[in-house]
Write a protein that holds these residues in place. Structure first.
Motif, mmCIF file in Angstrom:
data_model
loop_
_atom_site.group_PDB
_atom_site.id
_atom_site.type_symbol
_atom_site.label_atom_id
_atom_site.label_comp_id
_atom_site.label_asym_id
_atom_site.label_seq_id
_atom_site.Cartn_x
_atom_site.Cartn_y
_atom_site.Cartn_z
ATOM 1 N N ALA A 19 11.579 -8.073 -24.217
ATOM 2 C CA ALA A 19 11.780 -9.402 -24.797
ATOM 3 C C ALA A 19 10.593 -9.788 -25.675
ATOM 4 C CB ALA A 19 11.978 -10.429 -23.687
ATOM 5 N N TYR A 20 9.399 -9.454 -25.220
ATOM 6 C CA TYR A 20 8.188 -9.749 -25.998
ATOM 7 C C TYR A 20 8.186 -9.012 -27.338
ATOM 8 C CZ TYR A 20 3.653 -7.923 -27.510
ATOM 9 O OH TYR A 20 2.610 -7.460 -28.262
ATOM 10 N N THR A 21 8.498 -7.705 -27.315
ATOM 11 C CA THR A 21 8.509 -6.960 -28.577
ATOM 12 C C THR A 21 9.603 -7.481 -29.500
ATOM 13 O OG1 THR A 21 9.866 -5.220 -27.547
ATOM 14 C CG2 THR A 21 7.496 -4.857 -27.624
ATOM 15 N N GLY A 22 10.736 -7.891 -28.913
ATOM 16 C CA GLY A 22 11.792 -8.489 -29.717
ATOM 17 C C GLY A 22 11.341 -9.798 -30.345
ATOM 18 N N CYS A 23 10.530 -10.552 -29.610
ATOM 19 C CA CYS A 23 9.979 -11.810 -30.112
ATOM 20 C C CYS A 23 9.123 -11.560 -31.350
ATOM 21 C CB CYS A 23 9.156 -12.474 -29.011
ATOM 22 S SG CYS A 23 8.434 -14.081 -29.441
ATOM 23 N N ILE A 24 8.245 -10.580 -31.269
ATOM 24 C CA ILE A 24 7.375 -10.248 -32.403
ATOM 25 C C ILE A 24 8.184 -9.715 -33.578
ATOM 26 C CG2 ILE A 24 5.559 -8.703 -33.223
ATOM 27 C CD1 ILE A 24 4.425 -10.880 -31.506
ATOM 28 N N ARG A 25 9.146 -8.835 -33.289
ATOM 29 C CA ARG A 25 9.941 -8.269 -34.380
ATOM 30 C C ARG A 25 10.759 -9.342 -35.081
ATOM 31 N NH1 ARG A 25 9.771 -2.833 -35.034
ATOM 32 N NH2 ARG A 25 10.161 -3.553 -37.161
ATOM 33 N N GLY A 26 11.126 -10.387 -34.341
ATOM 34 C CA GLY A 26 11.838 -11.493 -34.962
ATOM 35 C C GLY A 26 10.979 -12.210 -35.988
ATOM 36 N N ILE A 27 9.683 -12.298 -35.714
ATOM 37 C CA ILE A 27 8.754 -12.932 -36.657
ATOM 38 C C ILE A 27 8.538 -12.038 -37.878
ATOM 39 C CG2 ILE A 27 6.377 -13.731 -36.970
ATOM 40 C CD1 ILE A 27 6.366 -14.479 -34.010
ATOM 41 N N LEU A 28 8.408 -10.739 -37.640
ATOM 42 C CA LEU A 28 8.202 -9.810 -38.753
ATOM 43 C C LEU A 28 9.437 -9.732 -39.640
ATOM 44 C CD1 LEU A 28 6.372 -6.836 -36.962
ATOM 45 C CD2 LEU A 28 5.365 -8.757 -38.202
ATOM 46 N N GLY A 29 10.614 -9.941 -39.039
ATOM 47 C CA GLY A 29 11.848 -9.941 -39.811
ATOM 48 C C GLY A 29 12.221 -8.562 -40.330
#
Length: 224
Positions: free
Chosen positions: A90-100
């Motif tokens: 979930a954390y890595t998904g959170c970051i990847r969401g910001i990177l887009g």
């Protein structure tokens, strides 16, 4: 190597992580400073499930690209309250969401899934194609299996096994610069179109799993 970038990373295929164990580096001050700082990041790892370098690289990236960003701080809170692999995903998904969906961030490029230089060959049952595959990743001697006699299809198999793509045994002493006399077994040379289609189908599955994992963010934030 694109001279525009000092560091090039790529997306791991079987999940939504940036691959931390393989990257291309230009010999520049930016690269040296970046990698030196990242090597010291172990002092900042949380006590729970941190994923070592594979987990840390995401927050490190985000802090470099979006310093002081509130969304990054939210992902940071998730990271420091992660206690299992589901939390970490979930954390890595959170970051990847910001990177887009971007690939280029100043001096850094993160190549999209399937466009990098290395692939885990368990994703396609050991089948590969020289027109699309440069390196095969994840081999361990103890996990080498005998290639099956039946016809293989480019679909995922168990991740803890692999087949020898060479026509004969692997002789490490022959692995030296200048030796181009490699002979490959035709049984593991797959059709590029079929391999690409299979990988695309798997990529869609991974993207859906990433979306599902984001639903865990509220649970982590509400129960630190």
């Amino acid at each position: 190597m694109d001279n525009q970038f000092d560091l090039i990373f790529y997306d791991r295929f079987f999940n939504w992580e940036v691959m931390a164990g393989s990257y291309i580096v230009k010999n520049s001050k930016f690269s040296v400073d970046f990698l030196t700082e990242f090597s010291n990041y172990e002092q900042k790892l949380p006590k729970g499930a941190h994923g070592s370098d594979n987990g840390a690289i995401h927050l490190f990236f985000a802090d470099k690209i979006f310093p002081g960003d509130l969304e990054v701080d939210t992902c940071r809170e998730v990271y420091y309250n992660s206690w299992n692999s589901a939390d970490l995903s979930a954390y890595t998904g959170c970051i990847r969401g910001i990177l887009g969906s971007r690939t280029d961030f100043g001096n850094i490029r993160i190549m999209k899934k399937g466009t990098g230089w290395s692939k885990d060959d368990w994703l396609t049952s050991g089948l590969w194609n020289p027109a699309r595959d440069f390196m095969l990743h994840g081999w361990k001697t103890k996990q080498l299996k005998t290639t099956p006699s039946d016809v293989l299809k480019p679909i995922p198999m168990k991740y803890d096994q692999w087949y020898n793509p060479l026509a004969g045994p692997i002789v490490v002493e022959r692995c030296f610069i200048g030796n181009t006399s490699w002979s490959y077994t035709p049984r593991l040379l797959g059709d590029r179109k079929q391999i690409d289609e299979s990988l695309m189908e798997y990529a869609r599955k991974v993207d859906k799993e990433k979306a599902k994992s984001l639903g865990r963010l509220s649970l982590i934030l509400e129960n630190p």
